[in-house]
Enzyme design. Structure first.
Site, PDB file in Angstrom:
ATOM      1  N   GLU A 189     -57.058 -47.324 -77.680  1.00 39.00           N
ATOM      2  CA  GLU A 189     -56.892 -48.337 -76.631  1.00 39.00           C
ATOM      3  C   GLU A 189     -56.428 -47.664 -75.344  1.00 39.00           C
ATOM      4  O   GLU A 189     -55.784 -46.620 -75.394  1.00 39.00           O
ATOM      5  CB  GLU A 189     -55.823 -49.366 -77.052  1.00 39.00           C
ATOM      6  CG  GLU A 189     -56.183 -50.094 -78.321  1.00 39.00           C
ATOM      7  CD  GLU A 189     -54.991 -50.864 -78.900  1.00 39.00           C
ATOM      8  OE1 GLU A 189     -54.010 -51.117 -78.172  1.00 39.00           O
ATOM      9  OE2 GLU A 189     -55.059 -51.207 -80.092  1.00 39.00           O
ATOM     10  N   LYS A 214     -54.017 -46.937 -72.418  1.00 42.85           N
ATOM     11  CA  LYS A 214     -52.571 -47.084 -72.243  1.00 42.85           C
ATOM     12  C   LYS A 214     -52.343 -47.663 -70.852  1.00 42.85           C
ATOM     13  O   LYS A 214     -52.385 -46.958 -69.842  1.00 42.85           O
ATOM     14  CB  LYS A 214     -51.863 -45.741 -72.402  1.00 42.85           C
ATOM     15  CG  LYS A 214     -50.357 -45.897 -72.413  1.00 42.85           C
ATOM     16  CD  LYS A 214     -49.679 -44.618 -72.842  1.00 42.85           C
ATOM     17  CE  LYS A 214     -48.190 -44.793 -73.024  1.00 42.85           C
ATOM     18  NZ  LYS A 214     -47.487 -45.315 -71.856  1.00 42.85           N
TER      19      LYS A 214
HETATM   20  S1  IVH Z   1     -48.476 -50.022 -78.557  1.00 45.79           S
HETATM   21  C1  IVH Z   1     -44.851 -49.426 -81.208  1.00 45.79           C
HETATM   22  N1  IVH Z   1     -50.625 -50.193 -77.037  1.00 45.79           N
HETATM   23  O1  IVH Z   1     -46.863 -47.872 -73.638  1.00 45.79           O
HETATM   24  C2  IVH Z   1     -46.019 -49.607 -80.355  1.00 45.79           C
HETATM   25  N2  IVH Z   1     -48.539 -49.718 -76.017  1.00 45.79           N
HETATM   26  O2  IVH Z   1     -45.155 -45.551 -74.292  1.00 45.79           O
HETATM   27  C3  IVH Z   1     -45.810 -49.488 -78.917  1.00 45.79           C
HETATM   28  N3  IVH Z   1     -48.618 -49.468 -73.601  1.00 45.79           N
HETATM   29  O3  IVH Z   1     -43.920 -49.614 -74.420  1.00 45.79           O
HETATM   30  C4  IVH Z   1     -46.769 -50.164 -78.088  1.00 45.79           C
HETATM   31  N4  IVH Z   1     -50.777 -49.834 -73.386  1.00 45.79           N
HETATM   32  O4  IVH Z   1     -45.497 -50.629 -72.660  1.00 45.79           O
HETATM   33  C5  IVH Z   1     -49.306 -49.980 -77.085  1.00 45.79           C
HETATM   34  N5  IVH Z   1     -52.579 -50.378 -75.783  1.00 45.79           N
HETATM   35  C6  IVH Z   1     -51.270 -50.168 -75.845  1.00 45.79           C
HETATM   36  C7  IVH Z   1     -50.490 -49.914 -74.694  1.00 45.79           C
HETATM   37  C8  IVH Z   1     -49.127 -49.681 -74.826  1.00 45.79           C
HETATM   38  C9  IVH Z   1     -49.644 -49.577 -72.762  1.00 45.79           C
HETATM   39  C10 IVH Z   1     -47.234 -49.143 -73.205  1.00 45.79           C
HETATM   40  C11 IVH Z   1     -46.192 -50.083 -73.759  1.00 45.79           C
HETATM   41  C12 IVH Z   1     -45.247 -49.222 -74.552  1.00 45.79           C
HETATM   42  C13 IVH Z   1     -45.493 -47.878 -73.944  1.00 45.79           C
HETATM   43  C14 IVH Z   1     -45.132 -46.790 -74.926  1.00 45.79           C
END
Ligand code: IVH
Length: 673
Positions: free
Chosen positions: A114, A116
């Protein structure tokens, strides 16, 4: 109509509006024009105003509500909101996979890739299919309840029909939680920052900081104007992942009506993951929002559970971080620099770093708000970019194992570093200023500004020369430049016959420059290059501008009450009037010409309200004014037309009340011809 018929009509209208909001804000594929959408919304508003007892919290009219608050209430998460471990290279990514293989004892894992998204993570709690709460991540276990702000984001459904939820296979009792990323699209970020700059407010370093500031905004109607967006990436039931695969979670949320990022891929192995990463690293600029990497998640929930968590991050996921777009370097010091308005600008002194062919060693940090927002300290590593303009910008603080945080906080001095005068920050303003009117930094800055290329274009009049001229008292204001003689110049350090002649002929040539340059050169607060141009076109002569009242000045494109007042104040000062007289005596021509305006809308008064789709407000104002019309800030009986865009508020109501004609953007274009 019977009350049940009205109820039905209202509910049908709401469903229709929800559908069109979904088409517009989630799919980005509207079926209706803005004007037609507004009609539906206005019809609903009208019916609800007649039957206030039928208003429900999930009505599309109820996105902005509640009073401004004093703070936020804490809220506990159903399960911790964790963060992710990072990988910065293919090697680190392969290391991660090796660990995952070892711990799970399998090598046939599939990975959900996905984008980020570079925003702020946020949990949405739904009860009975209705949005009940929005909670920030906070420290992971406890966040802040920001429900009223979350409700204003149009891509977040306030309610989802049970039908839709059932079809998407979402928990049978319709109680669930969605987690995802709140972000500010780049177009909104740029527009908002531009407007803030014009209003003299602190700008934001990047969309993520703007998002964070907006989510924690105490006044929901301001959040509503900021055009935030939200992408969902998890669905939980009682704090646990509900579906058996992350890929299914994404598909289910999408069919339930959440905005789920379409750029995702289920990869069979790490080679496929790596391809996805590389293709997005190359294409990231094409997206309308910022991303800072790719998140890779083991797809199967059961294997995620086996892999579990380390302290604060899951073992089953990792964030691959893209290389910084600008250069990364360290802030060695932060030093305030005094400008021509007396403003103290904190400047970051950087470990020199090459960016786009030049070595950058300084970058502006604007003001204290900007420093606080970035959270930047002396010793920090930062990402520095050079945008369209030449001045390098600090865009964010970098923090990882190779780039530890700095510790020393910068504080604004209480006394001007140039003259020792008092430094004050007026309430409501972002800037600190030296209040000493005779601060030499102000004079030097004023002269340098006047001589610069975009203003009077006096080549050769650089910092070293200006400092000598002002320190020796040869130049006490910009008019004194025109009194300089060759003998004056020859008495200065490093000044030969030839250079002295050059400077004098440059000064002479500047006398013929057009009016807008002189206006800009006078250094009137809040009057930049563009405003100077509009003023020159509107009035045609400096005398006319000097005589104009604040009201008359406000008729000029892009001139609001604050700028008008600043101009009036400037010319009310007798020193400034004398300065203009001296410039005239010196032989400046102030050549200007009124721009002839159309007459199609002569005498017509317009009010603009809401967000226009095809033009910025300034463009619409310019269009009207070029056709001879006038734009006013408030609706009265004298108003001829109210031009209403989407989200038009009280001005539209007032227009209806007074029977003023309300038109859309297209009708305005027709009127202008
Ligand atoms: S998963 C435990 N998916 O990145 C799982 N996070 O560095 C954590 N973020 O705090 C989140 N896109 O703010 C996930 N597709 C995505 C994301 C994503 C952006 C951000 C989110 C998280 C941070 C972690």
């Amino acid at each position: 109509m019977s009350s049940s018929a009205i109820r039905k009509k209202i509910e049908a209208l709401r469903e229709k509006i929800r559908h069109h909001e979904y088409r517009y804000y989630v799919l980005d594929d509207p079926e209706l024009s803005d004007a037609d959408f507004d009609k539906l919304m206005n019809e609903l508003k009208r019916l609800e105003a007649e039957h206030p007892e039928l208003i429900t919290p999930d009505s599309p009219t109820q996105r902005v509500g509640g009073k401004p608050r004093e703070g936020f209430v804490k809220a506990k998460h159903s399960s911790p909101m964790l963060s992710l471990d990072n990988a910065y290279s293919e090697e680190e990514l392969r290391d991660w996979e090796r660990r995952v293989h070892e711990l799970s004892g399998r090598t046939d894992l599939e990975y959900m890739c996905e984008l980020k998204l570079d925003g702020m993570s946020l949990a949405l709690v739904y009860k009975d299919g209705q949005l009940e709460r929005g909670i920030t991540r906070g420290d992971g276990s406890m966040g802040e309840d920001v429900t009223l702000n979350v409700r204003t984001v149009r891509s977040i459904p306030l309610s989802i029909s049970k039908d839709k939820l059932k079809k998407a296979g979402i928990p049978a009792d319709f109680n669930f939680e969605v987690r995802g990323e709140m972000l500010m699209p780049l177009a909104a970020f740029r527009k908002m920052n531009e407007e803030r700059e014009k209003q003299g407010l602190a700008t934001f370093a990047n969309p993520r900081n703007f998002t964070a500031g907006t989510v924690r905004q105490l006044e929901p109607s301001i959040t509503a104007q900021r055009r935030m967006d939200y992408f969902a990436y998890f669905l939980l039931k009682d704090g646990r992942t509900f579906f058996d695969r992350q890929s299914k979670t994404m598909d289910a949320m999408e069919s339930a009506g959440f905005k789920v990022n379409p750029h995702r891929k289920l990869a069979k192995n790490l080679d496929e993951v790596w391809k996805f990463i590389q293709s997005w690293e190359a294409k990231r600029e094409s997206l309308p929002y910022e991303i800072d990497g790719i998140v890779i998640k083991v797809d199967r929930t059961s294997w995620q559970r086996e892999l579990g968590f380390t302290g604060k991050a899951p073992r089953w996921a990792i964030a691959y971080k893209f290389a910084a777009r600008g250069a990364v370097t360290q802030i060695e010091d932060i030093v305030p620099q005094v400008g021509r308005t007396g403003k103290l600008t904190p400047v970051a002194w950087l470990k020199p770093v090459p960016i786009g062919g030049t070595t950058v060693s300084r970058a502006t940090l604007h003001n204290m708000d900007f420093i606080e927002q970035l959270g930047v300290k002396i010793g920090d590593w930062v990402e520095v970019e050079r945008g369209g303009d030449v001045i390098p910008k600090v865009v964010k603080v970098v923090e990882d194992k190779d780039h530890p945080r700095g510790h020393k906080q910068f504080e604004m001095p209480e006394h001007c570093p140039v003259c020792g005068g008092n430094v004050v920050r007026t309430e409501g303003e972002a800037d600190h200023r030296c209040v000493n009117a005779n601060c030499p930094a102000k004079l030097q800055g004023t002269i340098l500004h006047f001589a610069s290329r975009h203003v009077m274009n006096i080549d050769g009049l650089g910092e070293a020369l200006v400092n000598q001229l002002t320190e020796r008292g040869l130049v006490k204001n910009v008019a004194d430049l025109y009194k300089l003689t060759k003998a004056d110049l020859l008495g200065l350090e490093r000044m030969g016959e030839k250079s002295a002649e050059n400077v004098l002929s440059e000064i002479e040539a500047s006398k013929k420059l057009p009016l807008e340059r002189v206006i800009y050169g006078l250094g009137i607060r809040m009057v930049g290059e563009r405003t100077a141009q509009f003023l020159a076109e509107h009035f045609g002569s400096l005398d006319a501008i000097m005589k104009a009242s604040a009201e008359e000045l406000e008729e000029v494109n892009e001139v609001g009450p604050r700028i008008a007042e600043s101009i009036v104040e400037f010319f009310a000062d007798e020193h400034n009037r004398k300065l203009v007289g001296d410039l005239r005596k010196a032989g400046l021509t102030f050549a200007g010409q009124k721009k002839e305006k159309g007459t199609k809308l002569a005498g017509k008064i317009f009010v603009l309200t809401g967000t226009l789709a095809r033009h910025t407000r300034d463009e619409a104002k310019e269009m009207i004014e070029n056709a001879g019309g006038r734009v006013s800030g408030s609706v009265s009986k004298k108003t001829d037309y109210v031009v209403a865009g989407s989200d038009a508020g009280s001005k539209l109501d007032k227009a209806r009340e007074l029977g003023v004609s309300v038109i859309g953007e297209e009708e305005l274009e027709k009127l202008v011809g």
